[in-house]
Design a protein around this motif. Sequence first.
Motif, mmCIF file in Angstrom:
data_model
loop_
_atom_site.group_PDB
_atom_site.id
_atom_site.type_symbol
_atom_site.label_atom_id
_atom_site.label_comp_id
_atom_site.label_asym_id
_atom_site.label_seq_id
_atom_site.Cartn_x
_atom_site.Cartn_y
_atom_site.Cartn_z
ATOM 1 N N VAL A 174 7.486 11.109 0.414
ATOM 2 C CA VAL A 174 7.890 10.010 1.300
ATOM 3 C C VAL A 174 6.755 9.684 2.271
ATOM 4 O O VAL A 174 6.430 8.515 2.502
ATOM 5 C CB VAL A 174 9.198 10.372 2.037
ATOM 6 C CG1 VAL A 174 9.522 9.355 3.119
ATOM 7 C CG2 VAL A 174 10.342 10.482 1.040
ATOM 8 N N LYS A 175 6.124 10.705 2.841
ATOM 9 C CA LYS A 175 5.014 10.494 3.787
ATOM 10 C C LYS A 175 3.896 9.695 3.127
ATOM 11 O O LYS A 175 3.380 8.726 3.703
ATOM 12 C CB LYS A 175 4.487 11.847 4.262
ATOM 13 C CG LYS A 175 3.294 11.766 5.188
ATOM 14 C CD LYS A 175 2.843 13.178 5.573
ATOM 15 C CE LYS A 175 1.661 13.169 6.497
ATOM 16 N NZ LYS A 175 1.277 14.535 6.896
ATOM 17 N N LEU A 176 3.514 10.068 1.906
ATOM 18 C CA LEU A 176 2.425 9.377 1.226
ATOM 19 C C LEU A 176 2.826 7.951 0.833
ATOM 20 O O LEU A 176 2.023 7.022 0.950
ATOM 21 C CB LEU A 176 1.955 10.170 0.011
ATOM 22 C CG LEU A 176 0.647 9.704 -0.603
ATOM 23 C CD1 LEU A 176 -0.486 9.659 0.426
ATOM 24 C CD2 LEU A 176 0.267 10.594 -1.764
ATOM 25 N N ALA A 177 4.068 7.773 0.400
ATOM 26 C CA ALA A 177 4.530 6.426 0.035
ATOM 27 C C ALA A 177 4.505 5.495 1.246
ATOM 28 O O ALA A 177 4.054 4.347 1.143
ATOM 29 C CB ALA A 177 5.939 6.498 -0.555
ATOM 30 N N VAL A 178 4.952 5.979 2.378
ATOM 31 C CA VAL A 178 4.932 5.159 3.595
ATOM 32 C C VAL A 178 3.492 4.923 4.040
ATOM 33 O O VAL A 178 3.091 3.799 4.342
ATOM 34 C CB VAL A 178 5.781 5.816 4.714
ATOM 35 C CG1 VAL A 178 5.562 5.114 6.050
ATOM 36 C CG2 VAL A 178 7.257 5.801 4.334
ATOM 37 N N ALA A 179 2.684 5.983 4.058
ATOM 38 C CA ALA A 179 1.293 5.853 4.505
ATOM 39 C C ALA A 179 0.524 4.869 3.637
ATOM 40 O O ALA A 179 -0.303 4.104 4.146
ATOM 41 C CB ALA A 179 0.613 7.221 4.487
ATOM 42 N N ALA A 180 0.776 4.884 2.335
ATOM 43 C CA ALA A 180 0.053 3.997 1.418
ATOM 44 C C ALA A 180 0.366 2.530 1.665
ATOM 45 O O ALA A 180 -0.403 1.656 1.260
ATOM 46 C CB ALA A 180 0.375 4.363 -0.029
ATOM 47 N N THR A 181 1.466 2.237 2.334
ATOM 48 C CA THR A 181 1.855 0.841 2.582
ATOM 49 C C THR A 181 1.589 0.399 4.017
ATOM 50 O O THR A 181 1.881 -0.728 4.368
ATOM 51 C CB THR A 181 3.345 0.629 2.258
ATOM 52 O OG1 THR A 181 4.123 1.436 3.130
ATOM 53 C CG2 THR A 181 3.641 0.964 0.803
ATOM 54 N N LEU A 182 1.041 1.284 4.846
ATOM 55 C CA LEU A 182 0.739 0.922 6.231
ATOM 56 C C LEU A 182 -0.713 0.467 6.347
ATOM 57 O O LEU A 182 -1.618 1.185 5.942
ATOM 58 C CB LEU A 182 0.969 2.120 7.160
ATOM 59 C CG LEU A 182 2.404 2.616 7.286
ATOM 60 C CD1 LEU A 182 2.445 3.895 8.113
ATOM 61 C CD2 LEU A 182 3.291 1.544 7.895
ATOM 62 N N PRO A 183 -0.929 -0.715 6.881
ATOM 63 C CA PRO A 183 -2.302 -1.200 7.045
ATOM 64 C C PRO A 183 -3.106 -0.242 7.938
ATOM 65 O O PRO A 183 -2.618 0.266 8.940
ATOM 66 C CB PRO A 183 -2.135 -2.556 7.738
ATOM 67 C CG PRO A 183 -0.723 -2.954 7.489
ATOM 68 C CD PRO A 183 0.054 -1.672 7.365
ATOM 69 N N GLY A 184 -4.339 0.026 7.516
ATOM 70 C CA GLY A 184 -5.239 0.831 8.325
ATOM 71 C C GLY A 184 -5.066 2.338 8.208
ATOM 72 O O GLY A 184 -5.789 3.088 8.844
ATOM 73 N N VAL A 185 -4.126 2.808 7.393
ATOM 74 C CA VAL A 185 -3.922 4.241 7.226
ATOM 75 C C VAL A 185 -4.714 4.703 6.006
ATOM 76 O O VAL A 185 -4.663 4.082 4.950
ATOM 77 C CB VAL A 185 -2.422 4.585 7.056
ATOM 78 C CG1 VAL A 185 -2.235 6.056 6.734
ATOM 79 C CG2 VAL A 185 -1.657 4.219 8.313
ATOM 80 N N ASP A 186 -5.449 5.787 6.171
ATOM 81 C CA ASP A 186 -6.271 6.324 5.090
ATOM 82 C C ASP A 186 -5.443 7.324 4.275
ATOM 83 O O ASP A 186 -5.378 8.509 4.603
ATOM 84 C CB ASP A 186 -7.512 7.000 5.679
ATOM 85 C CG ASP A 186 -8.494 7.454 4.617
ATOM 86 O OD1 ASP A 186 -8.186 7.339 3.406
ATOM 87 O OD2 ASP A 186 -9.571 7.950 4.997
ATOM 88 N N ALA A 187 -4.804 6.834 3.214
ATOM 89 C CA ALA A 187 -3.958 7.690 2.376
ATOM 90 C C ALA A 187 -4.784 8.762 1.685
ATOM 91 O O ALA A 187 -4.310 9.880 1.467
ATOM 92 C CB ALA A 187 -3.213 6.838 1.352
ATOM 93 N N ALA A 188 -6.044 8.459 1.361
ATOM 94 C CA ALA A 188 -6.905 9.454 0.716
ATOM 95 C C ALA A 188 -7.139 10.641 1.645
ATOM 96 O O ALA A 188 -7.202 11.792 1.195
ATOM 97 C CB ALA A 188 -8.224 8.818 0.308
ATOM 98 N N ALA A 189 -7.251 10.394 2.937
ATOM 99 C CA ALA A 189 -7.432 11.485 3.899
ATOM 100 C C ALA A 189 -6.175 12.347 3.977
ATOM 101 O O ALA A 189 -6.258 13.580 4.099
ATOM 102 C CB ALA A 189 -7.788 10.926 5.274
ATOM 103 N N ILE A 190 -5.020 11.723 3.885
ATOM 104 C CA ILE A 190 -3.759 12.472 3.889
ATOM 105 C C ILE A 190 -3.700 13.368 2.661
ATOM 106 O O ILE A 190 -3.331 14.542 2.744
ATOM 107 C CB ILE A 190 -2.557 11.502 3.941
ATOM 108 C CG1 ILE A 190 -2.525 10.794 5.297
ATOM 109 C CG2 ILE A 190 -1.244 12.232 3.667
ATOM 110 C CD1 ILE A 190 -1.545 9.662 5.392
#
Length: 196
Positions: free
Chosen positions: A96-112
């Motif tokens: 869930v954290k990654l799915a939300v992060a991947a859709t938020l502008p400016g969030v670096d999902a690769a870093a997560i």
Amino acid sequence: MSVRHSLLAILDRGPCYGYQLRAEFDRRTGSTWPLNVGQIYNTLDRLERDGLVAKGDTDERGHVYYETTDAGSAEVAEWLGSPVVRGAGTRDELAVKLAVAATLPGVDAAAIIQTQREAASVRLYELRRRAYPGSAPDGPEQLAFSLVVDSMICHAEAELRWLDHAEQRLAQHPEHALALELATERPRRGRPAAAR
């Protein structure tokens, strides 16, 4: 995990008091899922309320022994003979954290993903060191412990594979294509404004 059924299954082997039941649970699981005594006694109270255990004798130290009823033994047999049903939806915090992060502008999902990969790799290393502290398991307690730790190792390995998969999926999409702004259409339902 069903603490309730695990404790009931142990009690089905013979009467136990609370601390003894906790020690037996730890012995059978290698202390990988610590239970506090309050949780044990709350579970025993619910099992008694449901007619699955009954209070038995009290020893000279005041320990109250619990034992399974016929209904409790039948419940143990049913639990042991049934598959564990996994939930249909996901409540996996990482997914869930990654799915939300991947859709938020400016969030670096690769870093997560990288942060999680490092933590999972450390956990996997520690689990593998714990798995067989000398040789292969040769007794029932060692076997029980190894089964639980092996399961934890498999989950950690699966998490690392999923992180690799998620990283590949995210790499296929340009960053701007993933960003979701708040929807302009508002849901019809919601909490009404408080009356003043």
